[in-house]
Enzyme design. Structure first.
Site, short mmCIF file in Angstrom:
data_model
loop_
_atom_site.label_atom_id
_atom_site.label_comp_id
_atom_site.label_asym_id
_atom_site.label_seq_id
_atom_site.Cartn_x
_atom_site.Cartn_y
_atom_site.Cartn_z
N LYS A 22 35.34 33.81 47.37
CA LYS A 22 34.97 34.98 48.18
C LYS A 22 34.20 35.98 47.32
CE LYS A 22 38.05 38.46 48.79
NZ LYS A 22 37.53 39.79 48.46
N ASN A 23 34.76 36.32 46.16
CA ASN A 23 34.14 37.39 45.37
C ASN A 23 32.79 36.98 44.78
OD1 ASN A 23 36.24 39.03 46.01
ND2 ASN A 23 37.26 38.92 44.01
N ARG A 94 34.65 47.14 50.35
CA ARG A 94 34.12 47.81 49.18
C ARG A 94 32.91 47.09 48.55
NH1 ARG A 94 35.39 51.05 44.90
NH2 ARG A 94 34.79 50.07 42.96
N CYS A 118 40.32 47.64 50.29
CA CYS A 118 41.78 47.59 50.14
C CYS A 118 42.31 48.92 49.60
CB CYS A 118 42.17 46.50 49.15
SG CYS A 118 42.30 44.87 49.86
N ARG A 123 39.55 53.60 43.19
CA ARG A 123 38.39 52.71 43.18
C ARG A 123 37.07 53.44 43.41
NH1 ARG A 123 39.79 47.15 46.18
NH2 ARG A 123 38.47 46.29 44.56
N PRO A 124 36.68 54.28 42.45
CA PRO A 124 35.39 54.97 42.60
C PRO A 124 34.21 54.03 42.33
CG PRO A 124 36.41 55.51 40.49
CD PRO A 124 37.37 54.60 41.21
N VAL A 125 32.99 54.55 42.53
CA VAL A 125 31.80 53.72 42.25
C VAL A 125 30.91 54.40 41.19
CG1 VAL A 125 31.72 52.49 44.45
CG2 VAL A 125 30.55 54.70 44.24
N ASP A 126 31.50 55.32 40.43
CA ASP A 126 30.71 56.06 39.44
C ASP A 126 29.99 55.15 38.44
OD1 ASP A 126 33.44 55.56 38.71
OD2 ASP A 126 33.15 56.72 36.90
N LEU A 127 30.63 54.04 38.07
CA LEU A 127 30.01 53.16 37.06
C LEU A 127 28.78 52.45 37.63
CD1 LEU A 127 33.24 51.56 35.54
CD2 LEU A 127 31.93 53.50 34.66
N ASP A 308 44.22 40.09 40.70
CA ASP A 308 44.28 39.51 42.04
C ASP A 308 45.33 38.41 42.17
OD1 ASP A 308 42.34 41.20 42.91
OD2 ASP A 308 40.72 39.73 42.97
N ARG A 400 40.70 38.20 55.44
CA ARG A 400 39.54 38.63 54.64
C ARG A 400 39.33 37.68 53.47
NH1 ARG A 400 40.24 44.22 52.27
NH2 ARG A 400 38.37 43.41 51.30
C1 UD1 Z 1 36.44 43.10 41.91
C2 UD1 Z 1 37.02 42.13 42.90
C3 UD1 Z 1 38.50 42.42 43.16
C4 UD1 Z 1 39.25 42.45 41.83
C5 UD1 Z 1 38.57 43.38 40.84
C6 UD1 Z 1 39.18 43.34 39.46
C7 UD1 Z 1 35.09 41.65 44.30
C8 UD1 Z 1 34.46 41.74 45.64
N1 UD1 Z 1 36.28 42.24 44.16
O1 UD1 Z 1 36.54 44.39 42.50
O2 UD1 Z 1 39.02 41.40 44.00
O3 UD1 Z 1 40.57 42.93 42.06
O4 UD1 Z 1 37.18 43.02 40.71
O5 UD1 Z 1 39.19 42.05 38.96
O6 UD1 Z 1 34.58 40.99 43.41
N2 UD1 Z 1 36.13 51.48 38.47
C9 UD1 Z 1 35.71 52.76 38.22
N3 UD1 Z 1 34.44 53.11 38.57
C10 UD1 Z 1 33.57 52.23 39.14
C11 UD1 Z 1 34.00 50.91 39.38
C12 UD1 Z 1 35.29 50.56 39.03
O7 UD1 Z 1 36.45 53.58 37.70
O8 UD1 Z 1 32.43 52.61 39.44
C13 UD1 Z 1 37.49 51.07 38.09
C14 UD1 Z 1 38.31 50.61 39.28
O9 UD1 Z 1 38.92 51.70 39.95
C15 UD1 Z 1 39.32 49.70 38.62
C16 UD1 Z 1 38.52 49.06 37.49
O10 UD1 Z 1 37.39 49.91 37.29
O11 UD1 Z 1 40.37 50.45 38.08
C17 UD1 Z 1 38.03 47.65 37.76
O12 UD1 Z 1 37.40 47.61 39.00
P1 UD1 Z 1 36.20 46.60 39.32
O13 UD1 Z 1 36.18 45.54 38.26
O14 UD1 Z 1 34.96 47.39 39.52
O15 UD1 Z 1 36.65 45.98 40.68
P2 UD1 Z 1 35.74 45.61 41.91
O16 UD1 Z 1 34.40 45.14 41.44
O17 UD1 Z 1 35.80 46.68 42.92
#
Ligand code: UD1
Length: 422
Positions: A22-23, A94, A118, A123-127, A308, A400
């Protein structure tokens, strides 16, 4: 809303085919936006998250057709006519944020709603945003949307992530393929899904080095072309089904499974008393004898133990001999399955990012509530081992991420059925 009814107690024996990830599919699909030529994905999983990504891409003007019962997805983005990823679609998932990098790189502008997904932490998107800014994007956050522009196109840059993010690495990688010049991504995620994305992008003509390591170097090109790519095996579905015979006893061969996808997880299973052997067709799993042994688990980015699989591993450890400590280092609020498992007789103390599971001899079936995708399946696993009936409510999260779970588990002897809701 549908529920899943599980009658526990029996051993499981047989084979379970593992689907494409899926991912991986959720990041390969938006890669279509990078090219005006067709992208064909084979070995695609049939899941509601894939349908959500289809709807999102179609809303932007992509043509998406499903062939062979959904296992082949043909995508074409020769006519992107809308540059706004709407809240109504994005809030459902997301991973929708993954259209931002490709759309910005090819079209020079994009507007994407901030995502939902979820409920497992902030789970921000700042990065994601910082990475695109490092490539020259101009971003403005207004009314719940990211308004992104790259007048004159993105430029290669240095992206140094303060923490490992799968999604941000994917967005940055896709965007960098069309940026002018060289981009270096440091502290990149090393997950198999990133490696899969890099391989697909390379087939499309991208110049990428270092996938599977923490430094990615991308030399931007003017244009990407079409490609056909098989989606890598879903290591989370694989790990989940590996736990089924571990919990119930019996022997199950997970077809398509490969050790390198789940090495850290398999090592923990071994410590707990579960044998995992590689076969020509996949991975064979059997519990050695008696109750499993308690083990401590810390979730980490790949190649560490995946977050996961934490909920599912907890389901196994509920009936282990001794106490196990599970430490969640990726998401701050990911023990919502613990109170539900406790309704089934588990003894768990949650304190901050740790959960201590005191093994009990037996779980008892109960009505429980699925709170997120992986939590839902952990309750099904627990139900397989429990005495009596477990009714897992609110299973829309399950759909999902797991295709035909009742069929796959039913085929190895589980007594499991879907109960349609009103
Ligand atoms: C992906 C997977 C999800 C898995 C996760 C961690 C997909 C669709 N989903 O989610 O199933 O649980 O990897 O292996 O591939 N973070 C920030 N800022 C950001 C982005 C992330 O602070 O801009 C933090 C998140 O809150 C979290 C950590 O970084 O604590 C890791 O998250 P991330 O690896 O980005 O997870 P996803 O890509 O959302």
């Amino acid at each position: 809303m549908d529920s899943i009814l599980v009658r526990g107690g029996g051993e499981l024996n047989g084979e379970i085919p593992i689907a494409g990830a899926k991912n991986a599919c959720l990041t390969l699909m938006p890669a279509t936006l990078l090219s005006d030529e067709p992208l064909t994905l084979t070995n695609a999983p049939r899941l509601s998250d894939i349908r959500t990504m289809t709807t999102l891409l179609e809303s932007l003007g992509a043509e998406v057709s499903k062939l062979q019962d959904g296992q082949v997805i043909a995508l074409s983005s020769h006519n992107i006519h809308n540059h706004v990823a709407d809240y109504d679609i994005v809030r459902k998932m997301r991973a929708s944020i993954l259209v931002l990098g490709p759309m910005l790189a090819r079209e020079g502008h994009a507007v994407v709603s901030l995502p939902g997904g979820c409920a497992i932490g902030a789970r921000p998107v700042d990065l994601h945003l910082k990475a695109l800014e490092a490539m020259g994007a101009e971003l403005d956050l207004r009314d719940g949307y990211v308004h992104a522009k790259a007048p004159g196109g993105l430029k290669g840059g240095m992206v140094d992530f303060p923490l490992v993010s799968v999604g941000a690495t994917e967005n940055a990688l896709m965007a960098a393929t069309l940026a002018k010049g060289t981009t270096v991504i440091k502290n990149a995620a090393r997950e198999p899904e990133i490696v899969d994305l890099a391989r697909c992008l390379r087939k499309m003509g991208a110049q990428i080095e270092g996938e599977g390591t923490s430094t990615l170097t991308i030399q931007g090109v003017d244009k990407l072309h079409g490609a056909t790519h098989p989606v890598v095996t879903d290591r989370i579905e694989l790990g989940t089904y590996m736990l089924a015979p571990a919990i119930t006893g019996g022997e199950v061969e997970c077809l398509g499974g490969r050790m390198e996808l789940v090495a850290a997880f398999a090592e923990k299973l071994d410590q707990a008393g579960i044998d995992v052997t590689e076969t020509e067709r996949g991975l064979k799993v059997r519990r050695r004898n008696g109750r499993v042994t308690a083990v401590n688990v810390t979730t980490e980015p790949f190649p560490g133990f995946p977050t996961d699989l934490q909920a599912q591993m907890m389901a196994l450890l509920c009936t282990a001999q001794g106490s196990s400590v599970l430490e969640e280092k990726i998401f701050e609020n990911r023990f919502m399955h613990a109170p539900e498992l406790m309704r089934m007789g588990a003894r768990i103390d949650v304190h901050g990012g740790h959960a201590t599971v005191h093994g009990v001899e037996r779980l008892r079936g109960a009505p429980v509530m699925a709170t997120d995708l992986r939590a839902s399946v952990s309750l099904i696993l627990a139900g397989l081992a429990a005495e009596g009936e477990t009714l897992v409510n609110r299973v829309y999260h399950l759909d999902r991420g797991y295709e035909r779970v009742e069929e796959k588990l039913g085929a190895v002897g589980a007594r499991i059925e879907r109960v349609s809701g009103q």
